[in-house]
Design a protein around this motif. Structure first.
Motif: not given
Length: 415
Positions: A74-79, A133-136
Motif C-alpha cells: 500500500v502506497l500512501r500519498a497525502e491522505d 489488509e495484510g499489506c505493508p
C-alpha cells in the motif's frame, strides 16, 4: 550502476497572422501549477512532510481505481491509499527494486524497517507494523495526484495529450516522479513528448509555431493558449536535469516584454511577481533577450546593405527597381520592428521568416480591415524580380538556421 538525473509586421505571414505566443510567463500559476522545487502545488517538500506528520491521525481513503485486491503493498500519498504490486513497481523502477530487495522485519520484530533515501528527498520507510489488509505501507512524500498519474502510466502505459497546460501539469508530475524513483523508460517517454512542444531543432520549432497559429486562428482571440508558460518549463527542466527543453523555453520566454514578465495584470496579459526562476536563469534571460533583439537590428542592417553578396550581388548596379524595393523593405522593417515595437519585435526568427516573403502584402493582412502597419500595398512595379526573391528567401533561411544555432550562446546555456 543506477542512473541519477540530478546534477552533483513587416510582412504578414501567409495566413495573415503574427506569430502566436504561449501564455504570459506564470499565467497558469493561478491554476495551481507545480511549485518551482517539487511536484507539489502548494507546499515545498519540507512543508509537505510537516503537513503529513501533523495530519498523521487523519483517516486515509482508498483510491477508487488503484486499489487492487491482489496488490502486495500500500502506497500512501497525502491522505490517499493505493494498493499495488511490488513486482510491478520493481519491474520499472530501479529505486523500488532496490528498496524491496532489502530484508524486511517481521511484524513482531523490534528491529526498525529498512530506510532508503529517494535521491534528495526524505527517507522512505516501509511500515510492516501497521499493515492494511495484510499489506505493508509505504508513505510517499509526493502529491496524490502525481502518484496516481505515475501508477496509471506504469500499469496502463502513458496517455499523454497535446502539450497544452493541462497535459503539461500531468506530464511534468510524471516526469518528476519518474526521475525521482528512477523509472528510466517513463522518463524518456515524457521527455520525448515534451520535446514536441519544446524542440531542439528549427524544424520542430516551426512545426510548434504552426500549431499555435492554427489555434490562434481557430480561437479568434488573437492569442494562443495551446502551450504552458515557458517559465514553468524552465523550472521543470532545471528540477529534473533536462537541458534539452531549455533551448525553446528560454527563447519563447524572451519573446515577452519585461512588463509582461514582471508586472502583474498589465494590459498585455496576466503575470505573477516574482518570476520563480533562479538568479542565474534570470541573468540568462536578460542576456539572451538583449542578444535576440540585437539580432533583429543586425538582420535588418545586413539586409539594407546594397552590396550584400547574397542578395543583389548578381545585378546590384543595373537593377534599380530591385534596389528600390529592398530599400523600401528595410525602411518598413526598421519602422515596424525597431521604432513601433509591434508584436514580433522580440522574435528574430519570425522577423527573418517574414523578411524572406517580400511578395506578400506589406500594408495589409488577409483583409482590408486588418491592417497592421503602413497604409499602402506594394505595387507590382516595385516587387523584386524573381531572382532577387529566390536569393532573399535563401538568405533568410540561412539566417534563421544561424540564429537558431546561436540561441544556446545567447542564453549562456552551455555555461
Amino acid at each position: 550502476m543506477q542512473t541519477s538525473y540530478y546534477p552533483t509586421s513587416i510582412t504578414i505571414s501567409a495566413n495573415g497572422h503574427y506569430p502566436s505566443r504561449s501564455p504570459p510567463p506564470n499565467g497558469l500559476s493561478r491554476r495551481s501549477t507545480h511549485s518551482p522545487r517539487s511536484s507539489v502545488d502548494k507546499y515545498s517538500e519540507s512543508q509537505l512532510v510537516a503537513s503529513i506528520r501533523d495530519n498523521a491521525l487523519a483517516e486515509p481513503s482508498k483510491h477508487t481505481d488503484l486499489w487492487l485486491c491482489d496488490g502486495s503493498i500500500v502506497l500512501r500519498a497525502e491522505d490517499t491509499l493505493f494498493r499495488v504490486h511490488k513486482s510491478q513497481l520493481a519491474r520499472h523502477s530501479a529505486f523500488f527494486r532496490d528498496l524491496f530487495s532489502l530484508p524486511q522485519p517481521s511484524a513482531d520484530s523490534t528491529t526498525s524497517s529498512p530506510t532508503v533515501v529517494a535521491n534528495r528527498n526524505t527517507a522512505l520507510q516501509i511500515d510492516t507494523t501497521n499493515e492494511i489488509e495484510g499489506c505493508p505501507v509505504l508513505r510517499l512524500y509526493d502529491t496524490a495526484e502525481d502518484v496516481e498519474n505515475l501508477l496509471k502510466a506504469l500499469y496502463d502505459g502513458p496517455n499523454f495529450g497535446n502539450n497544452d497546460p493541462a497535459d503539461f501539469r500531468m506530464v511534468s508530475g510524471i516526469l518528476r516522479l519518474a526521475t525521482k524513483y528512477l523509472v528510466d523508460s517513463l522518463r524518456t517517454k515524457a521527455l520525448v513528448h515534451l520535446s514536441r512542444a519544446w524542440p531542439t531543432s528549427l524544424k520542430g520549432w516551426d512545426a510548434r509555431e504552426d500549431l499555435a497559429r492554427a489555434d490562434e486562428m481557430e480561437s479568434g482571440l488573437g492569442v494562443s493558449n495551446i502551450y504552458p508558460s515557458p517559465a514553468d518549463v524552465v523550472i521543470l527542466a532545471r528540477e529534473v536535469n533536462a537541458p534539452s527543453l531549455l533551448h525553446s523555453a528560454f527563447y519563447d520566454l524572451s519573446r515577452y516584454h519585461y512588463t509582461q514578465i514582471f508586472e502583474q495584470d498589465d494590459e498585455s496579459g496576466p503575470s505573477i511577481t516574482p518570476l520563480p526562476l533562479s538568479n542565474a536563469d534570470l541573468q540568462r534571460l536578460a542576456l539572451g533577450k538583449e542578444a535576440s533583439q540585437h539580432a533583429i537590428t543586425t538582420l535588418i542592417r545586413s539586409m539594407g546593405s546594397h552590396s550584400h553578396p547574397l542578395l543583389l550581388g548578381h545585378h546590384t548596379h543595373s537593377h534599380r527597381s530591385c534596389r528600390r524595393d529592398f530599400s523600401e523593405l528595410v525602411a518598413l522593417a526598421t519602422q515596424h520592428y525597431l521604432f513601433d515595437r509591434e508584436r514580433g519585435c522580440t522574435d528574430p526568427l519570425y522577423v527573418a521568416e517574414e523578411l524572406g516573403q517580400p511578395l506578400y502584402d506589406f500594408g495589409q493582412a488577409s483583409g482590408a480591415d486588418d491592417a497592421r502597419f503602413g497604409e499602402s500595398r506594394r505595387s507590382a512595379e516595385v516587387s523584386e524580380c524573381e531572382a532577387c526573391a529566390r536569393a532573399l528567401a535563401m538568405w533568410t533561411t540561412r539566417e534563421r538556421e544561424r540564429m537558431w544555432k546561436m540561441i544556446p550562446l545567447w542564453f549562456r546555456l552551455d555555461v
